[in-house]
Enzyme design. Sequence first.
Site, PDB file in Angstrom:
ATOM      1  N   ASP A  48       0.929  -1.679  -0.174  1.00 33.20           N
ATOM      2  CA  ASP A  48      -0.027   0.154   0.145  1.00 33.20           C
ATOM      3  C   ASP A  48       1.148   1.134  -0.225  1.00 33.20           C
ATOM      4  OD1 ASP A  48      -2.449  -2.019   0.623  1.00 33.20           O
ATOM      5  OD2 ASP A  48      -3.028  -0.611   1.922  1.00 33.20           O
ATOM      6  N   HIS A 188       3.573  -2.361   3.670  1.00 28.43           N
ATOM      7  CA  HIS A 188       4.100  -0.850   2.549  1.00 28.43           C
ATOM      8  C   HIS A 188       5.353  -0.831   2.068  1.00 28.43           C
ATOM      9  CE1 HIS A 188       1.048  -0.629   5.858  1.00 28.43           C
ATOM     10  NE2 HIS A 188       0.071   0.628   5.161  1.00 28.43           N
TER      11      HIS A 188
END
Length: 237
Positions: A48, A188
Site C-alpha cells: 500500500d 507498505h
Amino acid sequence: MEMRKKRLVFLCLTLALLSSCALDEPMVQTDGEAEITEEIKFVALTFDDGPHAGTTERLLDGLEERGVHATFFLIGSEIPGNEDLIRRMQEEGHQIGNHTWSHIRLAGPSSSQAEEEISKTDALLTSILGKGTYWLRPPYGQVAEGIEVRVPMVKWSVDPRDWETRNTSQVVRAIVEAVQPNSIILLHDIYQTSVDAALEVVDTLQKEGYCFVTVEELLANNDIVPEPGILYRTGTG
C-alpha cells in the site's frame, strides 16, 4: 481454473529449482516428467501507499530477481512523476490496484467525495496503463455503506503493522508466525524496513513451499470469480 493452477504450480517449482541452482545447491536428478504436487502453498504479497521512487524501485528489483508477482495498491496523488515505475509493475506481471487519491477514510466522507477519490485514481491509472479493472483497497480496510464501488475490494489477513514498528526483524517474524496458505499479506512499499522485510519473507517462505501470486490469481486458484463491491480478506473469500 485447474489448468491455470497447474501452470502456476509449475512456475513456482521452476523458480524454486532456479533458486536452488543460484545458491549452488545440488540438483536432484529425475527420470521423466516432474510430478506436480499439492505441496505448493499460495499466498499474496500486497503493498500500500506507493509508489515511492527509491523504495518501490528497490522492491521491484528484488521481486524480479526472485520471480515473484505482487499486488500494489497505489495512492493517486503519489503517481505523478512515478509513471515509469507503474508501467514497470505492469510489464513485470504485478497486479495494480487503487488506494484512493489521498488515502481518505471511506467510512467518513460523503459518498460523492469518496467516489471521486476512487474514480480520480482509476482515471489516472487508465491514462497510464490503459483500460483495465483496478481493484480497490479501501484505506484502513473500511468502506461505508452507500458508497458505490464498481470493482472488487481487497483487505488482508496478515498485518504485521510495519508502518508502526519500522523494524525489519519484527515485521518478518510477525508475518512468518501468522501466514497460512491463501493469506493476503499487508505491507507498505514506502519504508526501507518494509522492503527489506518483504524480500526476507519471500526468501523464507519460498523455502517452506510457498508460492507468491497476485490477489487476482489467489482467488482464481480457489475458483472464486471476484465480484464488484465485495471485500475479500483471503484467497478463499
